[in-house]
Scaffold this motif. Structure first.
Motif, mmCIF file in Angstrom:
data_model
loop_
_atom_site.group_PDB
_atom_site.id
_atom_site.type_symbol
_atom_site.label_atom_id
_atom_site.label_comp_id
_atom_site.label_asym_id
_atom_site.label_seq_id
_atom_site.Cartn_x
_atom_site.Cartn_y
_atom_site.Cartn_z
ATOM 1 N N TRP A 101 22.867 6.242 44.292
ATOM 2 C CA TRP A 101 24.354 5.913 44.058
ATOM 3 C C TRP A 101 24.773 4.105 44.176
ATOM 4 C CZ3 TRP A 101 23.531 10.621 47.251
ATOM 5 C CH2 TRP A 101 22.887 11.626 46.245
ATOM 6 N N LEU A 102 24.993 3.964 46.221
ATOM 7 C CA LEU A 102 25.758 2.877 46.357
ATOM 8 C C LEU A 102 24.334 1.677 45.670
ATOM 9 C CD1 LEU A 102 26.970 0.914 47.020
ATOM 10 C CD2 LEU A 102 26.396 1.838 50.191
ATOM 11 N N ALA A 103 23.863 1.842 46.351
ATOM 12 C CA ALA A 103 22.429 1.092 45.872
ATOM 13 C C ALA A 103 22.253 0.774 44.755
ATOM 14 C CB ALA A 103 20.827 1.223 46.288
ATOM 15 N N ALA A 104 22.504 1.815 43.880
ATOM 16 C CA ALA A 104 22.025 1.634 42.430
ATOM 17 C C ALA A 104 23.644 0.715 41.234
ATOM 18 C CB ALA A 104 22.163 3.298 41.368
ATOM 19 N N TYR A 105 24.823 0.509 42.215
ATOM 20 C CA TYR A 105 25.242 -0.251 42.299
ATOM 21 C C TYR A 105 25.360 -1.739 42.256
ATOM 22 C CZ TYR A 105 30.078 -2.462 41.841
ATOM 23 O OH TYR A 105 31.122 -2.830 41.217
ATOM 24 N N GLY A 106 24.427 -2.178 43.634
ATOM 25 C CA GLY A 106 23.482 -3.119 43.620
ATOM 26 C C GLY A 106 22.705 -3.412 42.794
ATOM 27 N N VAL A 107 21.793 -2.700 42.275
ATOM 28 C CA VAL A 107 21.388 -2.580 40.734
ATOM 29 C C VAL A 107 22.303 -3.678 39.894
ATOM 30 C CG1 VAL A 107 19.163 -2.732 39.007
ATOM 31 C CG2 VAL A 107 19.570 -1.215 41.059
ATOM 32 N N ILE A 108 23.287 -3.030 39.717
ATOM 33 C CA ILE A 108 24.400 -3.711 38.559
ATOM 34 C C ILE A 108 24.746 -4.795 39.336
ATOM 35 C CG2 ILE A 108 26.509 -2.803 37.221
ATOM 36 C CD1 ILE A 108 25.187 -0.516 37.530
ATOM 37 N N SER A 109 24.502 -4.659 40.358
ATOM 38 C CA SER A 109 25.665 -6.456 40.774
ATOM 39 C C SER A 109 24.751 -7.181 41.148
ATOM 40 C CB SER A 109 26.206 -5.860 42.280
ATOM 41 O OG SER A 109 26.635 -7.417 43.190
ATOM 42 N N ALA A 110 23.550 -7.238 40.898
ATOM 43 C CA ALA A 110 22.571 -8.403 41.102
ATOM 44 C C ALA A 110 22.303 -8.925 39.055
ATOM 45 C CB ALA A 110 21.329 -7.905 41.147
ATOM 46 N N ARG A 111 22.337 -7.415 38.592
ATOM 47 C CA ARG A 111 22.254 -8.201 36.734
ATOM 48 C C ARG A 111 23.693 -8.907 37.096
ATOM 49 N NH1 ARG A 111 18.613 -9.333 37.485
ATOM 50 N NH2 ARG A 111 16.424 -7.775 37.764
ATOM 51 N N ARG A 112 25.071 -8.566 36.901
ATOM 52 C CA ARG A 112 25.967 -9.397 36.821
ATOM 53 C C ARG A 112 26.238 -10.490 36.633
ATOM 54 N NH1 ARG A 112 30.679 -4.474 37.683
ATOM 55 N NH2 ARG A 112 30.650 -3.179 36.683
#
Length: 403
Positions: A101-112
């Protein structure tokens, strides 16, 4: 490699203090070592975490309880604050701990943000969806696909046992390596044994042989597998203690009613160290562990472990030397192994001494230095994959959005 320039790490985690479990222990001890090595982390965490952990700042992320399946778990939600904090922190790398959940958003944040990404695998969530029941089993396949997809956006993926490295590769996760096991051998050691704690764990029968379990009390831990052993061993004077709590506590208390079993609730610090060292054997029937830090802590305390031959537990226990491994569901053999350790003082001492010696080989500093090397590898791989920048005139000047 760990003597390189200090790094700034944005760490996204699904669990953090004040919750206490193996993943939180891994994170906090790693943060301790990262600080001493000169690195700085910004931690994004759900629930009600402290504002700081040592030199590292913690950002509280809006979250909701994972009701009704696991009320203790807080699901972090993406907010605009994450993007602002990321922009102000200027991380060199993102570390996503269990990207669900939150850490998956961290993945998305890193890619962005075109940042190097390392993801670590600590909990076999798809297996938990089956074990927790209440309709969650339908989520097993989609959750596995989601988690594999999140991990495959990372330059480096780490697992905490060789068994879980193999498991990650089986489900299609790439670039997988080992994050070495570690345990606090100063906090957990045999001389922490305490007569008052022994009296508490045995409900006033300190002379009785004592089986201990430490950890979450929930369905996925297979603690019902301990009912038959304690029923068989109770006539021989054996007692049992559960240290910890969780959504399954009330059900377990009902299940073990009438047996010589104590439920202490959560213990921490010196009390927890005393609990480990005051037991005779540690019982660990869980089949869903990616490592089993509590088993390592018991071994550091000089107390042998009898655990399930499943998940990451075989990475911790050397069968017949530091403890015993038992086929999951084989309660007769589990009972026999527990009885052997409890009734044979020489065997118990030999296993306990070997367990302590094995634990002393695995320090948090060494494990964290290995992690930093993996951070550096993620940066190197990212630099190799980074696209060639466009000419300045071709770039958009719109404000960057997202996290």
């Amino acid at each position: 490699m760990t003597g390189a320039a200090p790094m700034r790490i944005a760490l996204f985690t699904e669990v953090f203090l004040p919750k206490v479990d193996g993943v939180v222990t891994r994170i906090t001890r790693t943060l301790d070592e990262l600080g001493e090595l000169g690195h700085t982390a910004l931690v994004f965490a759900p629930g009600d975490p402290p504002a700081h952990y040592g030199p590292h700042r913690v950002v509280r992320v809006r979250s909701v309880s994972f009701q009704p399946w696991y009320p203790e778990i807080m699901v972090g939600l993406p907010t605009a604050r994450i993007a602002r904090e990321m922009q102000a922190f200027h991380p060199d790398l993102v570390h996503a701990v269990n990207p669900v959940w939150l850490a998956a958003y961290g993945v998305i944040s890193a890619r962005r943000r075109n940042l190097p990404l390392l993801a670590s695998f600590h909990t076999d969530v798809p297996s938990y969806t089956t074990r927790l029941g209440n309709g969650l089993s339908v989520l097993r396949a989609p959750s596995q696909a989601w988690i594999t997809g999140m991990h495959n956006l990372a330059e480096v993926n780490l697992c905490t046992s060789t068994q879980m490295v193999d498991r990650a590769r089986e489900v299609g996760i790439r670039e997988v390596d080992l994050w070495p096991k570690a345990v606090d051998t100063q906090g957990y050691r045999p001389d922490r044994a305490d007569a008052v704690m022994r009296d508490r764990l045995t409900d006033g029968h300190p002379e009785a042989p004592l089986i201990l379990y430490v950890g979450r009390l929930s369905r996925e831990k297979d603690l019902d597998q301990l009912l038959e052993p304690i029923r068989a061993l109770a006539p021989e004077g054996v007692r049992m203690a559960f240290v910890g709590s969780g959504p399954g506590r009330a059900e377990l208390e009902r299940m073990f009613a009438g047996t010589p079993t104590v439920f202490t609730g959560y213990l921490g610090g010196a009390e927890l160290a005393a609990a480990y060292a005051s037991a005779d054997v540690f019982a660990f029937p869980s089949t869903t562990e990616t490592l089993g830090l509590v088993a390592l802590e018991s071994m550091a305390s000089g107390v042998p472990v009898v655990g399930a031959d499943a998940g990451g537990i075989p990475f911790v226990i050397d069968d017949g030397r530091t403890g015993y491994l038992v086929t999951p569901g084989d309660t007769a053999t589990l009972t026999a192994r527990l009885r052997a350790v409890l009734t044979d003082a020489d065997l118990r001492a030999r296993l306990g001494t070997a367990a302590r010696a094995d634990a002393e080989r695995h320090s948090w500093r060494a494990a964290t230095e290995s992690l930093v090397e993996s951070y550096e590898l993620a940066v190197q791989r990212h630099e190799g994959r980074r696209p060639v920048p466009r000419p300045l005139r071709a770039r958009s000047h719109r404000a960057h959005r997202g996290g």
